[in-house]
Write an enzyme that holds these catalytic residues in place. Sequence first.
Site, PDB file in Angstrom:
ATOM      1  N   GLN A   1     113.288  46.818  37.366  1.00  0.00           N
ATOM      2  CA  GLN A   1     112.096  46.668  36.540  1.00  0.00           C
ATOM      3  C   GLN A   1     111.735  47.945  35.794  1.00  0.00           C
ATOM      4  O   GLN A   1     110.704  48.008  35.129  1.00  0.00           O
ATOM      5  CB  GLN A   1     110.922  46.211  37.418  1.00  0.00           C
ATOM      6  CG  GLN A   1     111.144  44.839  38.029  1.00  0.00           C
ATOM      7  CD  GLN A   1     110.061  44.445  39.011  1.00  0.00           C
ATOM      8  OE1 GLN A   1     109.056  45.130  39.184  1.00  0.00           O
ATOM      9  NE2 GLN A   1     110.266  43.330  39.694  1.00  0.00           N
TER      10      GLN A   1
ATOM     11  N   HIS B   1     108.557  47.594  40.665  1.00  0.00           N
ATOM     12  CA  HIS B   1     107.130  47.909  40.754  1.00  0.00           C
ATOM     13  C   HIS B   1     106.790  49.316  40.247  1.00  0.00           C
ATOM     14  O   HIS B   1     106.253  50.147  40.975  1.00  0.00           O
ATOM     15  CB  HIS B   1     106.629  47.748  42.198  1.00  0.00           C
ATOM     16  CG  HIS B   1     106.853  46.378  42.755  1.00  0.00           C
ATOM     17  ND1 HIS B   1     106.510  46.030  44.038  1.00  0.00           N
ATOM     18  CD2 HIS B   1     107.381  45.247  42.208  1.00  0.00           C
ATOM     19  CE1 HIS B   1     106.817  44.759  44.253  1.00  0.00           C
ATOM     20  NE2 HIS B   1     107.357  44.269  43.150  1.00  0.00           N
TER      21      HIS B   1
ATOM     22  N   TYR C   1     108.804  36.694  49.830  1.00  0.00           N
ATOM     23  CA  TYR C   1     109.614  35.849  48.963  1.00  0.00           C
ATOM     24  C   TYR C   1     110.517  34.902  49.748  1.00  0.00           C
ATOM     25  O   TYR C   1     110.936  33.872  49.229  1.00  0.00           O
ATOM     26  CB  TYR C   1     110.465  36.717  48.025  1.00  0.00           C
ATOM     27  CG  TYR C   1     109.621  37.517  47.071  1.00  0.00           C
ATOM     28  CD1 TYR C   1     108.772  36.889  46.171  1.00  0.00           C
ATOM     29  CD2 TYR C   1     109.659  38.905  47.072  1.00  0.00           C
ATOM     30  CE1 TYR C   1     107.985  37.609  45.299  1.00  0.00           C
ATOM     31  CE2 TYR C   1     108.881  39.635  46.197  1.00  0.00           C
ATOM     32  CZ  TYR C   1     108.050  38.995  45.309  1.00  0.00           C
ATOM     33  OH  TYR C   1     107.270  39.703  44.448  1.00  0.00           O
TER      34      TYR C   1
END
Length: 475
Positions: free
Chosen positions: A185, A255, A369
């Site tokens: 990310q 993150h 998750y």
Amino acid sequence: MHTPVRVLLTLAASGFAATLLAQPAPRKDVAKIYQEICANCHGAQLEGGQAPSMLDDQWANGTGTDADLARVISDGVLEKGMPAFHSLMSEADVRAMVIFIREQRASYKRQRATQKLPGGAIPTQEHRFRIETVADGLSTPWSIAFLPDGRTLVTEKPGRLRVIADGKLQPSAIKGTPAVRDGGQGGLLEVAAHPDFAKNGWIYLAYSDPAKDKDGKEVSLTKIVRGRLKDGAWVEEEKIWQAPLELYRPGGGVHFGCRIAFDGAGYLYFSHGERGRQQDAQDLTRPNGKIHRIHDDGRIPADNPFVNTPGAFPSIWTYGNRNPQGLDFDPRTGLLWETEHGPRGGDELNLIKPGVNYGWPVITYGMNYDGSPITANTAREGMEQPVTYWVPSIAVCGIDFYEGTLFPKWTGNLFVSSLAQQELRRLVIAGDQVVSQEIVLKDIGRLRDVQCAPDGSIWVAVNDPGSIIRLVPAD
């Protein structure tokens, strides 16, 4: 009959897990398995969300072969936020999942050839609008910023700063921008213009800073710099905020945050994700998992809430935040609002107050998750509740309060973009409460950012396909 996940977890808690989880029974409905444990990150149709899309040909781990897919599903890649599922899925399940992914990719490629944006007027509760494409062919556009001279800046996650001028995307990216860690990310994230840009020319960039630790291992963390544009180049760069190298985290990973908001009084606020290290969000000695406040030149304000706390990171404004990717001031009240990604469920809209603990991971409305619980607690004394939250997760992203007049009944509303659900939401806010929500746009791609343009149109950064669109009145 297959053994449900909840039964496995119950048995694990009672001491019978070793044998059952070592050889889980095969489960029959692979599409159901995908929706249960994969869709919240990778999207309901594999389009991506908090984790990358599996429909394109860009593979974060390996080359996308069947063997690579099976390995990642089974063993995970923890440093990039991908959990291992070998305890919940048999080898047969893993193989079925690989086949399912292949089927979905083939179907997507067939449909993509005819994919188009909605045409004509789109009705909503208050206004009708139509969509115009401003720029396309972009690679994961992440952030939009408008300059008073009519230009618009757009960041591309792989590390490019682009300019839209006279209604057209300029062919060349700005030269000389900082190198970024484009992994997971990470990448080039936020771009923001100083409130007095017309006088000082300052532009701020937030990105995942690539570095190496003392052992030569790749590490990264969010960094903020500012600079100016001159003749198509990034010049006069100044470091605004950077953590010490020993606090950087390994690899590209997850993150990073990061959004920037100015309060008009010389202060800059920015969000920083917890980098996948949950407990760091509660650790005041670390900068990740926090909202920060600094002067616009990087100095630490003397009245920050933890500036005199021994060992605390002095720029911290709030803590207990997971992965905030939306940050904006309500121009009517001066209140600062934030959106942050939850795990599987539990995306939050928060009202940001100095010194407050927002609870992650001690309290949450989400779960892991893999379907296992994080905690039974959704509230605890001394920890702030979200103003609203979303379950299931919409993968909430950039936000902006609408200040234009092209859509007069929307003035003062908060617009919220989302990745996994591919939604643009309009929130009516009165004071410190959300009065109502409306989905005004859906299913045209993952929506990464939303900004009100000076002319009152609403610009949206779309991922897959990478484009910038705008909403204008249909009438």
